[in-house]
Motif scaffolding. Structure first.
Motif, mmCIF file in Angstrom:
data_model
loop_
_atom_site.group_PDB
_atom_site.id
_atom_site.type_symbol
_atom_site.label_atom_id
_atom_site.label_comp_id
_atom_site.label_asym_id
_atom_site.label_seq_id
_atom_site.Cartn_x
_atom_site.Cartn_y
_atom_site.Cartn_z
ATOM 1 N N HIS A 1 -6.801 -0.132 1.635
ATOM 2 C CA HIS A 1 -6.333 1.213 1.313
ATOM 3 C C HIS A 1 -5.444 1.264 0.081
ATOM 4 O O HIS A 1 -4.718 2.233 -0.118
ATOM 5 C CB HIS A 1 -5.583 1.791 2.514
ATOM 6 C CG HIS A 1 -6.405 1.825 3.762
ATOM 7 N ND1 HIS A 1 -7.540 2.597 3.888
ATOM 8 C CD2 HIS A 1 -6.269 1.157 4.945
ATOM 9 C CE1 HIS A 1 -8.063 2.413 5.093
ATOM 10 N NE2 HIS A 1 -7.313 1.544 5.745
ATOM 11 N N TYR B 1 3.479 7.687 -6.836
ATOM 12 C CA TYR B 1 2.804 8.114 -5.617
ATOM 13 C C TYR B 1 1.640 9.033 -5.961
ATOM 14 O O TYR B 1 1.466 9.425 -7.120
ATOM 15 C CB TYR B 1 3.799 8.796 -4.660
ATOM 16 C CG TYR B 1 4.912 7.867 -4.223
ATOM 17 C CD1 TYR B 1 4.782 7.083 -3.085
ATOM 18 C CD2 TYR B 1 6.076 7.744 -4.982
ATOM 19 C CE1 TYR B 1 5.784 6.205 -2.693
ATOM 20 C CE2 TYR B 1 7.085 6.865 -4.596
ATOM 21 C CZ TYR B 1 6.935 6.096 -3.460
ATOM 22 O OH TYR B 1 7.923 5.212 -3.081
ATOM 23 N N ASP C 1 1.700 6.673 0.271
ATOM 24 C CA ASP C 1 0.905 5.669 -0.442
ATOM 25 C C ASP C 1 1.315 5.587 -1.915
ATOM 26 O O ASP C 1 1.585 6.607 -2.555
ATOM 27 C CB ASP C 1 -0.584 6.018 -0.358
ATOM 28 C CG ASP C 1 -1.193 5.643 0.978
ATOM 29 O OD1 ASP C 1 -0.521 5.834 2.001
ATOM 30 O OD2 ASP C 1 -2.339 5.173 0.991
ATOM 31 N N ASN D 1 0.834 -1.201 0.000
ATOM 32 C CA ASN D 1 0.000 0.000 0.000
ATOM 33 C C ASN D 1 0.867 1.248 0.000
ATOM 34 O O ASN D 1 0.493 2.279 -0.560
ATOM 35 C CB ASN D 1 -0.906 0.009 1.229
ATOM 36 C CG ASN D 1 -1.662 1.305 1.373
ATOM 37 O OD1 ASN D 1 -2.589 1.578 0.623
ATOM 38 N ND2 ASN D 1 -1.248 2.141 2.317
ATOM 39 N N HIS D 2 2.035 1.149 0.619
ATOM 40 C CA HIS D 2 2.908 2.304 0.789
ATOM 41 C C HIS D 2 4.357 1.829 0.865
ATOM 42 O O HIS D 2 4.629 0.635 1.023
ATOM 43 C CB HIS D 2 2.550 3.055 2.078
ATOM 44 C CG HIS D 2 2.513 2.169 3.283
ATOM 45 N ND1 HIS D 2 1.337 1.616 3.764
ATOM 46 C CD2 HIS D 2 3.500 1.690 4.083
ATOM 47 C CE1 HIS D 2 1.618 0.853 4.813
ATOM 48 N NE2 HIS D 2 2.922 0.880 5.022
#
Length: 513
Positions: A224, A140, A189, A116-117
């Motif tokens: 997410h 990003y 993210d 997710n990140h």
């Protein structure tokens, strides 16, 4: 026609193989805290390898290891290199040896895949923040403050998985755009609308599945993968992800962390074959603490209906807590009997139970997060060469927790509740079924008692839990008197039923066939 039949047979064979290999009991290890092999105070990969025989004897089929990739933090959820092992934990050779040794014991290794990140120190982000023209900029999510305000997304409400209320951050002084970071500024993210990024992630996944040999992934922050205002894109992404992974490894195991209500989890089953059942975990905590049923079975069946509408072969990954939640031991204020009831519910309800390391010895822990991840207590302090020392524990100490070595000698310990019930569960087809969870309401309505039926073609079983710390004697309802054979009880002297009456030990479980 022959080719079509061959294709159908092949797909059916792959599906059967995948189902055969679905782990029955899983175990989460916070790597830094589990077992130290070299005396530096930090839990490591070789420490886990050294404990595989213990985990096998407990009855574990799969290990979910929290992240081991190179990262600047103690928890490693902010990755700076997706193909390197963090030196805190060992080397890639150590990791491959762990996989090999685990496989010898029929234990699968599940990698915590944090996509997710990244860390804000990841080379991609260091490039991206140089400016709008940088080729990594699109890896990003960036927006101008004006656009953020116009969309009404400048702030967010706290959720169980993130307490960040201001998710937009400037990378440099004087920038005209902010980057999105749901968890905190140090974890920007990723942007999955970017096809180059998707290919990077799929290539990294292939590396771990093919070159390293992991058996699957626990997908961190799966809810997410797109920001909240583009939530519908998440479902499509995970369907594509699963297709890519099964093309690489047909029996790949995938479980998602989708921390939300069951109705919102349901669509994720279109792509993710397994998801954690957070609602059920909190419901178990509640009834264990209150010592009375709160329509648990009806709630679970309603959730199953929602999950099954999206994927009839869904896998319900069940928990009572994890590395982000107050440990069950602290939820019940250290009451060992209540911990035993929670374990008994987890291991007799349908699904694929996940045990957080240390639950089997009654470890304690409350926020902040470090205190949910305290060192496992293997032995008395003077004899504990495996115990980690990267932090000083606040809750799980020698004064509050009996070490594993002592609990193994005590037949009444919480450790033996886990070990005995896992072993029993595996011998009973009605209890060990994972795919398409089998559950039916019981008509038992006694206060402080929870009953349910696990259905199976080999024979149904009736499970009866005493949620209280007082022994009870209950008469079976007329329509459940077909369950005549007592097959499990914590009371050795109870060998059979008398006059359709069941003797329930305090905080115990009885199972009838």
């Amino acid at each position: 026609m022959k080719k079509l039949l061959l294709l159908v047979f092949t797909l059916s064979f792959i599906n059967v193989q995948a189902q055969k290999k679905t782990p029955e009991v899983c175990y989460e290890i916070f790597v830094r805290s589990f077992a130290d092999s070299n005396g530096d105070g930090i839990g490591d990969i070789n420490g886990i390898t050294a404990k595989l025989d213990y985990l096998k004897s407990l009855g574990v089929d799969a290990l979910w290891l929290t992240p081991v990739n190179k990262s600047p933090s103690y928890h490693k959820y902010d990755v700076v290199d997706y193909k390197e092992i963090d030196p805190d934990f060992g080397t890639m050779a150590d990791y491959k040896r762990l996989i090999s040794e685990a496989h010898k014991r029929n234990i699968r290794i599940i990698k915590d895949f944090v996509i997710n990140h990244t860390s804000d120190k990841h080379p991609w982000f260091l490039e991206a923040k140089k400016g709008k023209d940088n080729p990594y900029r699109g890896y990003y999510v960036w927006l101008s403050p004006q656009k953020i305000d116009s969309m009404g997304i400048a702030t967010r409400e706290k959720t169980g998985d993130s307490w960040e209320i201001n998710p937009w951050h400037f990378a440099n002084q004087g920038d005209s755009e902010k980057y999105y970071a749901l968890f905190w500024g140090g974890m920007p993210d990723l942007n999955y609308d970017n096809p180059k990024l998707r290919k990077e992630i799929y290539d990294i996944a292939k590396f771990w599945l093919k070159e390293v040999g992991v058996d699957g992934f626990r997908l961190d922050a799966a809810k997410h993968i797109y920001p909240d205002w583009e939530a519908e894109k998440c479902h499509a992404f995970w369907q594509e992800f699963r297709q890519k992974m099964t093309a690489i490894k047909p029996d790949v195991y995938i479980v998602g962390e989708v921390w939300t209500s069951a109705d919102k989890v349901a669509p994720y089953f279109k792509g993710l074959p397994a998801n954690f059942h957070m609602d059920e975990g909190f419901a178990i905590q509640k009834i264990v603490n209150n010592q009375k049923d709160d329509n648990l079975i009806q709630k679970i069946l309603a959730d199953y209906k929602a999950f099954g509408s999206q994927n009839p072969d869904f896998i319900d990954a069940t928990i009572i807590d994890n590395h982000d939640q107050t440990r069950i031991g602290s939820v019940v204020n250290g009451d060992i009997n209540k911990m035993k009831v929670a374990a008994q519910l987890l291991l007799t309800l349908p699904g694929q139970p996940y045990i957080y390391y240390g639950e089997e010895i009654g470890m304690l822990g409350q926020k902040p997060d470090e205190n949910l991840r305290e060192p496992f207590i293997w032995n008395t302090k003077e004899n504990d060469k495996s115990r980690t020392a990267w932090m000083k524990p606040t809750f799980s100490t020698d004064a509050t927790i009996k070490p594993l070595s002592e609990q193994q000698k005590d037949p009444n310990s919480i450790y033996h509740v886990y070990k005995n019930l896992i072993a029993f569960r595996k011998k009973q087809p009605a209890l060990s079924q994972v795919i398409r969870p089998n559950l039916k309401e019981s008509t038992i309505k006694t206060e402080g008692v929870l009953g349910f039926i696990r259905t199976h073609k080999s024979g149904d079983v009736l499970v009866i839990h005493n949620l209280t710390n007082t022994a009870k004697s209950i008469e079976l309802p007329a329509n459940e008197r077909k369950f005549k054979t007592l097959i499990f009880s914590q009371t050795p002297q109870q060998k059979s039923l008398k006059n359709n009456t069941v003797e329930l030990p305090a905080s115990g479980v009885v199972i009838l066939k």
